[in-house]
Structures are given as C-alpha cells and as structure tokens.
Scaffold this active site. Structure first.
Site, short mmCIF file in Angstrom:
data_model
loop_
_atom_site.label_atom_id
_atom_site.label_comp_id
_atom_site.label_asym_id
_atom_site.label_seq_id
_atom_site.Cartn_x
_atom_site.Cartn_y
_atom_site.Cartn_z
N THR A 1 52.96 43.19 32.01
CA THR A 1 52.12 42.08 32.46
C THR A 1 50.92 41.79 31.56
O THR A 1 50.73 40.67 31.10
CB THR A 1 51.64 42.35 33.90
OG1 THR A 1 52.81 42.39 34.72
CG2 THR A 1 50.70 41.27 34.40
N ASP B 1 56.70 38.92 41.17
CA ASP B 1 56.76 40.23 40.49
C ASP B 1 56.74 41.36 41.52
O ASP B 1 57.51 42.32 41.43
CB ASP B 1 55.57 40.36 39.53
CG ASP B 1 55.55 41.69 38.81
OD1 ASP B 1 56.40 41.88 37.92
OD2 ASP B 1 54.72 42.55 39.14
N HIS C 1 59.65 44.15 42.07
CA HIS C 1 59.46 45.60 41.94
C HIS C 1 59.95 46.33 43.18
O HIS C 1 60.63 47.34 43.09
CB HIS C 1 57.97 45.93 41.74
CG HIS C 1 57.51 45.74 40.34
ND1 HIS C 1 57.98 46.47 39.29
CD2 HIS C 1 56.60 44.88 39.81
CE1 HIS C 1 57.39 46.09 38.17
NE2 HIS C 1 56.54 45.11 38.47
N ASP D 1 55.57 36.03 32.45
CA ASP D 1 55.21 37.02 31.43
C ASP D 1 56.41 37.85 30.97
O ASP D 1 56.41 38.38 29.86
CB ASP D 1 54.07 37.92 31.93
CG ASP D 1 54.31 38.49 33.33
OD1 ASP D 1 55.27 38.06 34.02
OD2 ASP D 1 53.52 39.36 33.74
N HIS D 2 57.42 37.97 31.82
CA HIS D 2 58.61 38.81 31.53
C HIS D 2 59.58 38.61 32.68
O HIS D 2 59.23 37.97 33.68
CB HIS D 2 58.21 40.29 31.44
CG HIS D 2 57.39 40.73 32.62
ND1 HIS D 2 57.93 40.86 33.90
CD2 HIS D 2 56.07 40.99 32.75
CE1 HIS D 2 56.97 41.19 34.73
NE2 HIS D 2 55.82 41.26 34.08
N HIS E 1 60.24 46.26 34.61
CA HIS E 1 60.28 45.54 33.34
C HIS E 1 59.48 46.34 32.34
O HIS E 1 58.74 47.25 32.72
CB HIS E 1 59.71 44.12 33.51
CG HIS E 1 58.37 44.11 34.18
ND1 HIS E 1 57.19 44.25 33.50
CD2 HIS E 1 58.03 44.02 35.50
CE1 HIS E 1 56.18 44.23 34.37
NE2 HIS E 1 56.66 44.10 35.59
P1 AMP Z 1 52.90 45.13 36.31
O1 AMP Z 1 54.02 44.68 37.13
O2 AMP Z 1 52.57 46.56 36.58
O3 AMP Z 1 53.09 44.89 34.84
O4 AMP Z 1 51.61 44.29 36.76
C1 AMP Z 1 51.65 43.24 37.68
C2 AMP Z 1 50.48 43.32 38.61
O5 AMP Z 1 49.27 43.10 37.90
C3 AMP Z 1 50.47 42.23 39.66
O6 AMP Z 1 51.22 42.58 40.78
C4 AMP Z 1 49.01 42.10 39.99
O7 AMP Z 1 48.68 42.80 41.16
C5 AMP Z 1 48.29 42.76 38.84
N1 AMP Z 1 47.33 41.83 38.25
C6 AMP Z 1 47.58 40.58 37.83
N2 AMP Z 1 46.47 39.99 37.35
C7 AMP Z 1 45.49 40.90 37.47
C8 AMP Z 1 44.11 40.90 37.12
N3 AMP Z 1 43.53 39.84 36.56
N4 AMP Z 1 43.41 42.01 37.36
C9 AMP Z 1 43.99 43.11 37.91
N5 AMP Z 1 45.30 43.17 38.25
C10 AMP Z 1 46.04 42.09 38.03
ZN ZN Z 2 54.11 40.83 35.06
ZN ZN Z 3 55.58 43.80 37.28
#
Ligand code: AMP
Ligand code: ZN
Ligand code: ZN
Length: 423
Positions: free
Chosen positions: A81, A213, A217, A258-259, A360
C-alpha cells in the site's frame, strides 16, 4: 437590512419572470451559473484488483469506464500500500521514493521504525508528491486521505523536540487518516471543498477508500464479502459523480488502485526457519516477500541457506534483485530479499492454525497484482485504444498535465499516457 428587504423582491421577480417571460427571454443557464473550471480528482480504491471490474457489481465505475478509458495498471514493486500510493503521487518507484515498504528501518535512525502511522517527513522527503509540486506552483490542492498527505513534506524534525516539525508543505486542505470516517462522509468532504468560492477551491483533490482491501485480506479476493465491498465503494463513486453533477462541477476523474489481491492458504507457506538457521538472521518483514538482515558475522551461513534452491521462493542479495523489479538500491531495503511465488507466503515458522483470506506484495507482473485504472472527463479523448503495459509511476506526469503544473523529472514517463489527453 437592505439585503433582507430586497431578498423577497428578488425571489418574486424570479418567480414572476418564470411565469411571464418566454423561453428565449430568460437568461441562459450558463449566464446564471458560475462557469466552473474542471477539477481533477484522483481516487484510490485500495486493493481493487483490475479484474474486479468484470464482476458486474460496480455499475458506477463501469459507467465511468465505458464513457472514458479503462485498462489494467502495473503496480510498482513491492506491491504494498504505502510504496505504491507514494509511487503514484511522486512518479518515483519505491527504490527511489524512499517508501520501500510498509514497515521500514533506516541505519541513520537506528532507534526508530517506520510504520504506516509515521508522519515524520524524514521518511517521506526522498520524493516530492504532486500536491507539493502543485502548491509550489500556486495550484491549490486538497486530500481526503492518501498515504503521506498528512506529512509536512520537506520539513525537518526538531533535534530536541522530535514532535516539532519545522517547515514543510502540506495540501491546503488535508485530513488525518481515520478509518471511522465512512465512504459517504469522505465523498461529502470532497464535494464540500468544491462548493467553496473559486479563490479557496482546490484544483486537485484526492479521495481514498480502504474497505475493498480490508475485505480482500480478511475474506480473500473471491469471497462474497469482497464482492459486497466492491458494490459498497461503487455506491460512493456514484455519490461523487451525482454530487458533482448537481453542483455543475465538471471533473477529470482518475480512479486507481495501489495493487491487486491473491488468495493465501496454509498449504502455500515457506517456513523460513526450515530453510535457514534462525541464529543467522533477523526478519524485517515477512509475507508475500521477506526482507532479512544477517546476524553480524553469520552472512556466509545465511547466504548458503537462502541461495540454495527452495521451492516456491527465490532469494537475492539486495544488489542482485532482478532489474525488472527496479528495487534494491535504497539504504532502507534490508541486505537480503526473498520473494514468494504468487500465492505463497514466507513466514518465520510453520503456521499453527488455518490461513485464509488474501494478501498482496508479490511480483508486480503477476495477473493477481494488477490494479484498476479508469480515466473519465472532458480532458480525456474517447475511442482511443486502452493503454497497455503502463506503470503506476506514469500517473504523476498525467496528473501534472491535467492540473497544469510542470512535473519534476521522475521514473514516470510523460509520454506513456499522453495520448489519452485531448490535444
Ligand atoms: P496494507 O494492506 O497492509 O498494505 O495496508 C492497507 C491499510 O493501510 C488500509 O487498510 C488502511 O487501514 C491503511 N492506511 C491507508 N491509508 C493510511 C494512512 N494515511 N495512514 C495510516 N494507515 C493507512
Ligand atoms: Zn493497499
Ligand atoms: Zn492490503
């Protein structure tokens, strides 16, 4: 007082006018309404895999696609992300934009770790985001969430008071990320800033949704719950389009992800402690890939274990990661890097319980990792062939052109998507 006494008269005038004048005598609608310049809105639907669009459950996105342009977009590696959101808005791949992972270490700050909540500009300053490029050019921006948009970009942390940041640029309007703020509220906040007088109205806005997302997950990409999340976010896209229309605001809307997302399973795990001796290494991140540091003095033993053939996983020294990943030069990337075959996770040990859902982070060319891209609005040509094999870093020069600012030189290719824009 004068205003009060005039208001009913004006209303009456309008009402009478409507009854008594013919259509040709009425002022043209364009003379009554303010002429609004198109706004550019960059929407991210986190984890919206490119082929989710084919499920037939997202009519508002389908409408934007059919009257605009739609194509799968290649994310940057690693397909996580934060690295990808930063790549989209800076035009630089993670290896250069400094956000090389969702969780990072940096030798120059040995006592700190970057997590997704880190807003110290130290972690972000390697690459300038589009809202800073724009604000520097006096083009007003607003962000309704986007990773990094709460960071005073270019600022520096006070040496004595680490919570004080000196200097830096943020979007003119920004909000601290908060998952409790629902989709409709996010859309309304975008619509609200666009209702302002022209002098304080943004020219560029971001909007971010995370529920696709999250569902991917927890439940996996093929689950009914994930399909329901697609529909839910699609209704917010509908609210955005309807709200813009109601206020007479034209928009160039670019929707990205993003992916993508791939299913995970306990049957597809490489346990690192069965490959190498845990006394030889420390894991920085694990999952679709693992980033690893050797215990000092144990490098040879670790390399012998990691570099022997292991099914469903391949490991490299960071300097030897294949060139097509464009990854391995940044100091924040740990010395060793192992990538799982798509759908296979690298875990510290053999998992005890069931593993379900999705993840991902795999190869940016895997079909499951491809991301949504839709462009719709008056700036875009229709009827052109969809772009093929373009990377998410090409979005930065596209947005720069839409909002009339000069992009910084970046990894993004200004020519890649230029034919989508009307001459
Ligand atoms: P990931 O799937 O672990 O790559 O990250 C996705 C998660 O990032 C999402 O479910 C959000 O909760 C978190 N996220 C998105 N934007 C932000 C942000 N600006 N600050 C903190 N967490 C975020
Ligand atoms: Zn993401
Ligand atoms: Zn994710």
């Amino acid at each position: 007082m004068l205003y009060r006494s005039l208001a009913p008269a004006l209303f009456l005038f309008g009402a009478l006018g409507a009854c008594t004048t013919t259509q040709t005598q009425r002022p043209a609608p364009s003379a009554q309404a303010e002429q609004r310049a198109p706004v550019t809105i960059l929407v991210s639907i986190d984890g919206f895999r490119a082929d989710y669009l084919k499920r037939g459950v997202t009519p508002n996105l389908a409408a934007l696609a059919s009257s605009g342009i739609e194509a799968p977009m290649r994310p940057s590696f690693p397909t996580k992300t934060f690295p990808n959101h930063w790549a989209i808005v800076t035009g630089d791949r993670p290896d250069r934009n400094g956000i090389v992972a969702n969780n990072m270490e940096d030798d120059s700050r040995p006592d700190e770790k970057f997590t997704m909540a880190s807003d110290d500009p130290f972690w972000w300053n390697d690459a300038e985001p589009i809202w800073v490029t724009a604000e520097k050019a006096a083009v007003r921006t607003a962000t309704m969430f986007w990773p990094g948009s709460n960071v005073p970009w270019g600022g520096t942390q006070d040496k004595e008071w680490p919570h004080d940041i000196h200097g830096g640029t943020r979007p003119s309007d920004w909000a601290q990320f908060n998952q409790q703020i629902g989709g409709t509220q996010r859309v309304n906040m975008v619509l609200d800033v666009l209702r302002r007088p022209a002098a304080i109205r943004p020219v560029f806005v971001t909007l971010y949704f995370d529920t696709v997302d999250t569902a991917g997950h927890i439940h996996g990409p093929d689950a009914a719950e994930t399909t329901a999340a697609l529909t839910e976010v699609d209704t917010h896209i509908g609210e955005l389009v309807a709200g813009l229309k109601a206020m007479g605001q034209t928009a160039n809307i670019v929707v990205v992800a993003d992916h993508g997302m791939a299913a995970r399973s306990a049957d597809r795990v490489v346990a690192l402690d069965k490959v190498a001796n845990p006394a030889d290494y420390r894991i920085v991140e694990s999952g679709p890939y693992a980033s690893i540091a050797a215990v000092p003095g144990h490098e040879k033993a670790l390399e012998a274990a990691l570099f022997k053939a292991t099914p469903h996983m391949q490991c490299w020294r960071k300097s030897e990661i294949p060139a097509r990943f464009h990854y391995g030069t940044h100091r924040r990337i740990p010395p060793y890097f192992c990538l799982g075959e798509t759908g296979w996770e690298i875990q510290p040990t053999t998992p005890k319980g069931k593993i379900s859902g999705g993840n991902h982070g795999w190869d940016d060319r895997a079909p499951e990792m491809q991301a949504l891209f839709i462009a719709n609005g008056p700036a875009f040509t229709t009827g052109v062939a969809a772009p093929s094999d373009f990377a998410n870093v090409d979005i930065y020069p596209l947005i720069a052109r839409l909002i009339g600012v000069t992009p910084r030189p970046s990894d993004g290719d200004p020519a890649a998507l230029s034919r989508l824009i009307r001459p």
